[in-house]
Design an enzyme around this catalytic site. Structure first.
Site, PDB file in Angstrom:
ATOM      1  N   SER A 207       0.992  -1.232  -0.151  1.00 28.11           N
ATOM      2  CA  SER A 207       0.013  -0.049   0.044  1.00 28.11           C
ATOM      3  C   SER A 207       0.896   1.438  -0.026  1.00 28.11           C
ATOM      4  O   SER A 207       0.400   2.484  -0.229  1.00 28.11           O
ATOM      5  CB  SER A 207      -0.856   0.096   1.087  1.00 28.11           C
ATOM      6  OG  SER A 207      -2.236  -0.534   0.903  1.00 28.11           O
TER       7      SER A 207
ATOM      8  N   LYS B 250       0.333   3.957  -2.726  1.00 31.31           N
ATOM      9  CA  LYS B 250      -0.348   4.845  -2.783  1.00 31.31           C
ATOM     10  C   LYS B 250       0.098   6.300  -2.778  1.00 31.31           C
ATOM     11  O   LYS B 250      -0.593   7.302  -3.074  1.00 31.31           O
ATOM     12  CB  LYS B 250      -1.348   4.766  -1.682  1.00 31.31           C
ATOM     13  CG  LYS B 250      -2.344   3.570  -1.899  1.00 31.31           C
ATOM     14  CD  LYS B 250      -3.556   3.701  -0.499  1.00 31.31           C
ATOM     15  CE  LYS B 250      -4.293   2.329  -0.607  1.00 31.31           C
ATOM     16  NZ  LYS B 250      -3.864   1.118  -0.532  1.00 31.31           N
TER      17      LYS B 250
ATOM     18  N   SER C   8      -5.834   4.216   4.212  1.00 35.21           N
ATOM     19  CA  SER C   8      -5.542   3.174   3.161  1.00 35.21           C
ATOM     20  C   SER C   8      -6.557   2.670   2.304  1.00 35.21           C
ATOM     21  O   SER C   8      -6.937   1.457   2.036  1.00 35.21           O
ATOM     22  CB  SER C   8      -4.546   2.104   3.732  1.00 35.21           C
ATOM     23  OG  SER C   8      -3.939   1.432   2.672  1.00 35.21           O
TER      24      SER C   8
END
Length: 476
Positions: free
Chosen positions: A151, A154, A317
Site C-alpha cells: 500500500s 498509494k 489506506s
C-alpha cells in the site's frame, strides 16, 4: 474517520517529544503546521460565516470549559533562514526551512544496521533515510533495489494525481436528460458518492419541466477495461467502476475491509431510482445501462476536492479511492481509464517530477497487486518532493499520512514508543510483504523522509514491529 483531526489529536499529549514534533513540522515545512486540508477549510468557512454575521468567535459566559487548542510551537523551534536549507531542484528539493543539524550518516548507520538485521524482517530488506531540507541521503541499505511496495504504492498514486489534476479538482457525477427522454445517471468516478442531494436536485429539475414519470438508465463509460482487480472479488476493493455509492460497501463502514457488491453501478442506479420515487418521481420499468452522451444536464454532484480525497486515501489506506485516482490520472494524460492506463500514467508523471524509478513496475494504483515493484529510494524521494517549497500542491501527501499511535492505519501502532505522534507514515501489508514509508522529526527538529521495505516475511506482526523500531530509531 473524519477527514480533519490529525494535529488536534496529537496536540492532546503532554509528551515533550510531541511538542518538539509540532514545532519542527511548523518550522520545516510550509503545510500549515501539519493541519489537514479539510480541517483548515472547515475552520476558515466557520470564521467567514461568523464574520459575515457580525459575531466574534468567543463562547458565551456559560459555555462549559473545553480543552484549549495547543499553543503555537513557534517558541519551541523557530524556523531557520531560508538560505540554510540547501534545497536543490526536483525530487531532491527539501522543505522551506531547516532547524538544528541533520543526523550524522555514520552514527545513523551504526544505529540502523543492527535493526535491519532483525529476525522479524524477510529475506529482502531495503531502506533509506533522506534529509528533506537538503535532499541528502543519510542512510542507504540497498535503497535502489525494487521490492513489493504493497500500500505504500498509494504515495505514488497520490503524487501523480495531485501533480496532474490539481489539489482543487473534483469528481463530478451528473444526471442528464437524453434525447429519447430517458434520465441517465452518469458516473464520474467518485467512489465516495452519496445520492441524496443529487436526487433532490434531479427531482426538482424534472418537476420544473413538468415531468413526474421517467425511465432511468446509468452510464459507466468513463472507465474502460475490466472492473475486477487481479486479486479478484475481495473485501479490500469493490469492482472498479465509474459509478458506485460508498465504495460498494454492504455495511455501514466507511473504511477498512467490508463485504462488497458484485454490481456496484447497478446498485447505485437502483438506489437512485428509489430516492427519486421518494421525491414524487415515478420511475417506469427496469433500470438499465444507457449512454448519457449528448444529454441535457439536470443535476450534478461534486466530490470533495482532490486534496481531501488524497488525505482520506492515505490515512485509511483506501483502495477504492486509489484505483479511482489512478484512472483519473490516466484520463488526464490521454490514456484509457483502466488498470493498465493508470499503471502506465503514474510512473510517467513521477519521471516528469524527477523522481527516480529504478526497477519500478506498476500494475495498479492501490498496491494490492503483488507484482508491483518500487524501490525505497523512490518512496523517500516522493516524500521529499512533497515537502519541497517548489511543490505546495503535493503537501496533502504529507498531511494525509497516518500519525503513529493516533490516526488511520497507525492508530494501533507505535503505542508507548518515542515514535508515537512523531512518526507519520504510510504502511503496506501483503502476504510475505511489509513496508513503511513516511516522515519523522529528530529531537534537533530536522524533518527526515524514510522508507523501509521487506519481502519474504513469515510473521507479519514481527515484521511490523521491526519496521516500527526502525522508524522510531530516527526520533532519537
Amino acid at each position: 474517520m473524519p477527514l480533519g483531526r490529525t494535529w488536534q489529536v496529537v496536540a492532546g499529549s503532554a509528551a515533550i517529544g510531541l511538542a518538539v514534533a509540532l514545532g519542527a513540522v511548523a518550522a520545516s515545512g510550509p503545510w500549515d503546521s501539519g493541519q489537514r486540508t479539510a480541517e483548515r477549510r472547515h475552520a476558515a468557512d466557520r470564521d467567514r460565516v461568523l464574520a459575515a454575521a457580525g459575531h466574534r468567535h468567543t463562547p458565551p459566559p456559560d459555555t462549559p470549559a473545553v480543552t484549549p487548542p495547543a499553543p503555537s510551537a513557534a517558541p519551541v523551534l523557530l524556523p531557520a533562514p531560508a538560505s540554510a536549507t540547501g534545497a536543490g531542484k526536483g525530487a531532491s528539493a527539501g522543505s522551506a526551512s531547516a532547524t538544528g543539524t541533520a543526523p550524522d550518516p555514520a552514527a545513523l548507520k551504526a544505529l540502523l544496521d543492527p535493526l535491519m538485521a532483525s529476525d522479524g524482517l524477510g529475506t529482502l530488506r531495503t531502506g533509506i533515510v533522506v534529509d528533506t531540507a537538503t535532499g541528502t541521503v543519510l542512510y542507504d541499505h540497498r535503497a535502489a533495489t525494487p521490492s513489493t511496495p504493497a500500500s505504500t504504492t498509494k504515495l505514488a498514486t497520490a503524487t501523480a494525481a495531485l501533480a496532474t489534476l490539481g489539489a482543487g479538482h473534483r469528481l463530478t457525477t451528473t444526471v442528464v436528460l437524453g434525447k429519447d427522454g430517458r434520465v441517465v445517471l452518469v458516473g464520474g468516478g467518485d467512489p465516495t458518492l452519496e445520492l441524496g442531494g443529487l436526487a433532490d436536485d434531479t427531482a426538482a429539475a424534472l418537476k420544473a419541466r413538468g415531468a413526474t414519470s421517467v425511465r432511468l438508465g446509468y452510464d459507466t463509460s468513463l472507465y474502460s477495461g475490466s472492473s475486477l482487480h487481479p486479486i479478484g472479488h475481495n473485501e479490500n476493493l469493490a469492482p472498479v467502476t465509474a459509478l458506485m455509492v460508498r465504495e460498494g460497501r454492504l455495511d455501514d463502514s466507511d473504511s477498512g475491509t467490508a463485504d462488497r457488491s458484485f454490481t456496484p453501478a447497478r446498485d447505485a442506479a437502483d438506489a437512485f431510482a428509489d430516492l427519486l420515487r421518494d421525491r414524487g418521481i415515478t420511475v417506469e420499468g427496469a433500470v438499465s445501462e444507457h449512454s448519457g452522451r449528448g444529454g441535457t444536464r439536470l443535476a450534478a454532484h461534486r466530490s470533495a476536492p482532490l486534496d481531501e480525497l488524497v488525505e482520506r486515501m492515505l490515512t485509511n489506506s483506501d483502495n477504492d479511492l486509489a484505483e479511482a485516482l489512478a484512472r483519473q490520472v490516466a484520463r488526464a494524460t490521454g490514456r484509457p481509464a483502466s488498470f493498465a492506463g493508470g499503471a502506465a500514467a503514474i510512473p510517467d508523471v513521477l519521471r516528469r517530477l524527477g523522481v527516480p524509478l529504478p526497477g519500478a513496475s506498476f500494475h495498479d494504483g492501490s498496491g494490492l497487486d503483488g507484482a508491483d515493484k518500487v524501490a525505497a529510494t523512490t518512496l523517500a524521494r516522493i516524500l521529499a518532493l512533497a515537502a519541497s517549497p517548489a511543490h505546495p500542491e503535493l503537501r496533502p501527501v504529507l498531511t494525509g499520512l497516518p500519525v503513529a499511535g493516533f490516526t488511520g492505519t497507525l492508530a494501533d501502532r507505535f503505542r508507548a514508543t518515542r515514535g508515537a505522534g512523531v512518526v507519520h507514515a504510510k504502511t503496506g501489508t501483503l502476504t510475505g510483504t511489509n513496508t513503511i514509508a513516511g516522515t519523522t522529526v529528530t529531537p534537533a527538529g530536522r524533518l527526515l523522509a524514510f522508507a523501509f521495505l521487506t519481502d519474504g516475511t513469515t510473521d507479519a506482526d514481527a515484521a511490523q514491529s521491526a519496521l516500527d523500531r526502525l522508524a522510531t530509531a530516527l526520533t532519537r
